[in-house]
Design a protein around this motif. Sequence first.
Motif, PDB file in Angstrom:
ATOM      1  N   LEU A 240       0.835  -1.213   0.000  1.00 27.71           N
ATOM      2  CA  LEU A 240       0.000   0.000   0.000  1.00 27.71           C
ATOM      3  C   LEU A 240       0.864   1.256   0.000  1.00 27.71           C
ATOM      4  O   LEU A 240       0.537   2.245  -0.686  1.00 27.71           O
ATOM      5  N   PHE A 241       1.957   1.226   0.759  1.00 24.19           N
ATOM      6  CA  PHE A 241       2.864   2.376   0.754  1.00 24.19           C
ATOM      7  C   PHE A 241       3.411   2.633  -0.650  1.00 24.19           C
ATOM      8  O   PHE A 241       3.440   3.787  -1.117  1.00 24.19           O
ATOM      9  N   ALA A 242       3.835   1.571  -1.319  1.00 19.93           N
ATOM     10  CA  ALA A 242       4.383   1.736  -2.670  1.00 19.93           C
ATOM     11  C   ALA A 242       3.320   2.287  -3.622  1.00 19.93           C
ATOM     12  O   ALA A 242       3.611   3.153  -4.462  1.00 19.93           O
ATOM     13  N   ILE A 243       2.080   1.804  -3.495  1.00 21.28           N
ATOM     14  CA  ILE A 243       1.011   2.293  -4.371  1.00 21.28           C
ATOM     15  C   ILE A 243       0.742   3.775  -4.113  1.00 21.28           C
ATOM     16  O   ILE A 243       0.688   4.596  -5.048  1.00 21.28           O
ATOM     17  N   PHE A 244       0.581   4.148  -2.840  1.00 22.55           N
ATOM     18  CA  PHE A 244       0.283   5.546  -2.525  1.00 22.55           C
ATOM     19  C   PHE A 244       1.461   6.461  -2.845  1.00 22.55           C
ATOM     20  O   PHE A 244       1.269   7.586  -3.333  1.00 22.55           O
ATOM     21  N   PHE A 245       2.680   5.999  -2.579  1.00 19.27           N
ATOM     22  CA  PHE A 245       3.835   6.832  -2.886  1.00 19.27           C
ATOM     23  C   PHE A 245       4.000   6.973  -4.404  1.00 19.27           C
ATOM     24  O   PHE A 245       4.418   8.032  -4.897  1.00 19.27           O
ATOM     25  N   GLY A 246       3.685   5.921  -5.147  1.00 19.42           N
ATOM     26  CA  GLY A 246       3.712   6.019  -6.602  1.00 19.42           C
ATOM     27  C   GLY A 246       2.698   7.027  -7.110  1.00 19.42           C
ATOM     28  O   GLY A 246       2.981   7.805  -8.035  1.00 19.42           O
ATOM     29  N   LEU A 247       1.508   7.032  -6.499  1.00 21.13           N
ATOM     30  CA  LEU A 247       0.518   8.043  -6.874  1.00 21.13           C
ATOM     31  C   LEU A 247       1.018   9.449  -6.542  1.00 21.13           C
ATOM     32  O   LEU A 247       0.845  10.393  -7.327  1.00 21.13           O
ATOM     33  N   PHE A 248       1.653   9.581  -5.364  1.00 21.19           N
ATOM     34  CA  PHE A 248       2.186  10.893  -4.968  1.00 21.19           C
ATOM     35  C   PHE A 248       3.230  11.381  -5.976  1.00 21.19           C
ATOM     36  O   PHE A 248       3.232  12.559  -6.359  1.00 21.19           O
ATOM     37  N   MET A 249       4.107  10.485  -6.418  1.00 19.08           N
ATOM     38  CA  MET A 249       5.117  10.882  -7.401  1.00 19.08           C
ATOM     39  C   MET A 249       4.473  11.259  -8.728  1.00 19.08           C
ATOM     40  O   MET A 249       4.966  12.154  -9.433  1.00 19.08           O
ATOM     41  N   SER A 250       3.381  10.580  -9.080  1.00 14.90           N
ATOM     42  CA  SER A 250       2.713  10.912 -10.347  1.00 14.90           C
ATOM     43  C   SER A 250       1.957  12.228 -10.270  1.00 14.90           C
ATOM     44  O   SER A 250       1.590  12.795 -11.308  1.00 14.90           O
ATOM     45  N   PHE A 251       1.696  12.728  -9.042  1.00 19.87           N
ATOM     46  CA  PHE A 251       1.012  14.008  -8.877  1.00 19.87           C
ATOM     47  C   PHE A 251       1.993  15.183  -8.896  1.00 19.87           C
ATOM     48  O   PHE A 251       1.559  16.336  -8.903  1.00 19.87           O
ATOM     49  N   ASN A 252       3.292  14.922  -8.868  1.00 26.11           N
ATOM     50  CA  ASN A 252       4.306  15.979  -8.776  1.00 26.11           C
ATOM     51  C   ASN A 252       5.243  15.932  -9.980  1.00 26.11           C
ATOM     52  O   ASN A 252       5.102  15.101 -10.863  1.00 26.11           O
ATOM     53  N   ASN A 253       6.219  16.837  -9.960  1.00 28.39           N
ATOM     54  CA  ASN A 253       7.186  16.971 -11.061  1.00 28.39           C
ATOM     55  C   ASN A 253       6.442  17.184 -12.375  1.00 28.39           C
ATOM     56  O   ASN A 253       5.783  18.192 -12.563  1.00 28.39           O
ATOM     57  N   GLN A 254       6.491  16.212 -13.269  1.00 35.63           N
ATOM     58  CA  GLN A 254       5.834  16.368 -14.562  1.00 35.63           C
ATOM     59  C   GLN A 254       4.331  16.088 -14.487  1.00 35.63           C
ATOM     60  O   GLN A 254       3.634  16.207 -15.488  1.00 35.63           O
TER      61      GLN A 254
END
Length: 1019
Positions: A240-254
């Motif tokens: 779950l951490f990996a899924i949520f952190f992956g979503l967080f990364m997709s919401f930032n930078n590009q």
Amino acid sequence: MKRNVGIVVTIIMLFMVVFFLGNRNYLLTNSPQIVHNGEGIIDHKQLKGNSVLKLEGEWSFYPNVLIAPSESFDAYEDQRIVIDVPSNWNNLVEPNKEGLTIGTYHVKIKVPVEEQYGLYISTIRQSSRIFINGEDVGAMGNPSETLKAFRFEYNDKYTVFAKSENQVLDIVIHVGNYTYSEAGILFPIEFGTKEAIQSYYRVKVSADAFVSIGYFVFGIIYVISYSQNRKRKEELFFGLFAIFFGLFMSFNNQKVFFLLFPSIHISEQIRLQLGVLPLATACLIYFVYYMYPEFVRKRTLYIISLLLSILIVRYSIYKLVTDTAPIASEEYLMFLHLVYMAIIIPSGLYNVFVLLRVLRKNVEGAHYILIFLASLTCYTILLVINYLFGVPINFSELLLFILMLFSFASLLSFRANASYNKVQTLSEELFTYNQMKDEFLLKTSHELRTPLNGILNLSKVLMEGEEGPLKRAQQENVILIHNVTQRLGYLVEDLLFSSNHMTGDVRVTPRVVSVSVINEVIAEIRSLMPNDQSVSIVSAVNHDLPAMYTDELRVKQVLYNLLHNAMQHTLHGQITVFANVRGGQMEIQVSDTGMGIPSQDLHRIFNAFYQVKKEGTSGGLGLGLSITKNIVEKLNGEIYVTSTLGVGTIFTFTMPLATMEQLTDGNRQQQVTLRADNAVFQLNLPFFHKGNDKTILVVDDDHVNIKVLVDALTKKGYTIIAVDNGFDAIDYLKIHKVDCMLIDLMMSGMSGYELCKKVRKHYDMLELPIIVLTAIIQHSDLVLSLQVGANDYLQKPIAMDELLVRIQSLLAVRQSSIDAIEDEMNYLYAQVTPHFVYNTLNTIIGLSYTDIENAREALYCLATYFRAKLNVHYRHSMVSLEEEIDLVKAYLYIEKMRFGDRLTVAYDIDESIRSLIPALSIQPIVENAVFHGISKKKEGGTIELSVQREGQFVRIKVYDNGVGIPKEKLQQLVNEENSRIGFTNPLKKFKLIKNASLRIYSEEGEGTTVIILLPEGDA
């Protein structure tokens, strides 16, 4: 320690290498500024190889105004200032009356050739619109002089493209800000050909997409891994951490996620960004907790979980935070940001704190934790540099992704491998212990057999009375000891059989066996089932099927175990047995309509001592199916099971077929002849053979079996009675004496089980021993339950030597019981004799002085008593009722002479009654009534003796109107707690007679009544 230092140094170097390589264009200090005083010149060399340039330098800037591209910039020359790009404009602009700050950036770029060019915009706060050569080529939000028209968007990275005109690009950028403390062009605007910018942008987007998708994929893998066993919760929370952190990364930078879903409103984007980070933090905390629970305090865990939940509700769900209308003040927004960071940062630092403790304790796998901590620290430092100095950190998140997943995945893998190695070690130990257990059971079973056989033999000697007869209660206790020991012996045999199979030492005797044995077992079990049973057993076995080559007794045991198992788990419905030839073997199926077996238990039900959990049932050792599998495999067969919950279960096993050579064996021919004889042989029944004084009643519906049993018993000299049904057996028992019964368990009309129950209503196990003949394997629980009605049982085919030994033993037990009753009777007679003689002699002595004639009559009565007494001691314990009444009359005659008119005697006797009663049983009761009732009453009293029929019983009543008995003493007499021989001895005698009873009623001052009920003719 050296390894830990090496890990930290390596990670720092990796981040430095990625930081410098990913940002080499930005960090190259020797690259000259392109823009000077609002103009820039770019040549072929600078654009060579799809290079991307930074439009850094001195831009023209017009503060507090948004100049349309169509307007002449000369009109605003007095407002023009030169500003370094990138930089903050805060000191150059003033907020208008609505709090907005605006400005216009302007630059002219001369290019070497006419073609399409592009710009990559990193960060322009807070809203921007770009015009190239007078055309609106792109915007992020809507910069405006009025708050009503002003709009901003959170995605601040984008690209624009335009074609040069006369080798010139006239770039105008409108910028507006409302809430940020720092605004303007804060990061360099990157320039290049259209192909170069597109390629550059694709690389950045691809890198972010790779990181986000990587986190997401790994997260799904670990969530699926957890769902398969649901035991390792650390896998769940890491996933779950990996899924949520992956979503967080997709919401930032590009902002890859929002590129895929561009319709998501800016307010929803902010809510997603603010909500997913607390979720990722919470999952990380719980991951650390389940990995190292000894290092995490539950109270702290719950507090952090509560705070993060408040963040999610307040910043992600509560709409007020994310309203698109910019109504919140800068101070209020700053307060919200501080609160958010005040919860998120300590929560993350607590994870770091726990992991540092783990690292300090040098827990196994701690170096993987060090990789994560070092990576997270380096990335955090880069984020601070980016925030403070605006330096980009391209590709650092990719390195963090790789190192983080490597550290956590390696840690989980390390833990899994450690657990596997531990389980492997335990499995090897368990295998060793299992072998030791088998050896222990084998040795223990062998060791238990010796003392158990000793107990069985000693109890048998006691039952048979070889050391002298026991009292009846003692005999019953010895029989109970014998039966319990016998059952324990059968359990030991089952354990021994199972243990022998484990060691490969199981003996079978294969021979040609007809499929009819299946129907024999079914018929016998069916005959034992109660009539109101809601489960029926059906046989679908064709008698024409070929014979098997197997061990008959073992096949019967397999069938019984499977049928018994089906009956235990089938409350309603049908159990069906099928048989057919398949693949050169006999395939036998036992199918039921029971509750079924859960799929997770199917592969374990054949394990020794394993039992499927079933509410409301208990008992057994869980050896039945294990022994069944052992037998089938030893007989060169296979067994397997299929089941559907709520539908039923099918057990299937195979047996080898008999070959032609085996079928032609002489032993098989003998069996065929026996079956042919069985079909045509008939006896004239009931059969009677006069022998000695021991009578054996044989009950079997198979005339061949009767013939075999009668021939064997006749040679031993027994008197034989043989019938072929239970009804004739009951009728015979009503009019004849029988010493032992042989009963076939499976009979038509009335089963052997029902016949046992009917016989036991009239005869106990000592009066009439019963041996049951059964086709079911002897160690079954069903046969053991027959011991409530049967003394013993034998399995067919009957071993005659063993049968004769058991008959002889049971007859000896019966005779010992009879001798014990007679000895106890004689003991009671010996007790009463002195008491009666003393009273009688005193009476005669008194009469000799006053009345010679009456003294003579008294001596005659005394002679009558002694004659009865001597006859009792000579042989018999029972006398006729007439003799006992004569004794009572003689006694009362003597007592009347003593008491005179104070004693009145009344008789009401039916002279036609002919019955046997224990000697000296009524006279002591009458004597007790005279001595303790009438004699203590001054005026004397009356004695009444009544002997009459009452249904099938003889009713004997002794009444006196004496002083009576107090309630306390009366209760003591009934409970045999009183020492009055005149009452307790007759009570004990009548208790030794089946179906006899003695009741006593008394009231103080009113008198006493004793009522005796005896079966007429059977006493």
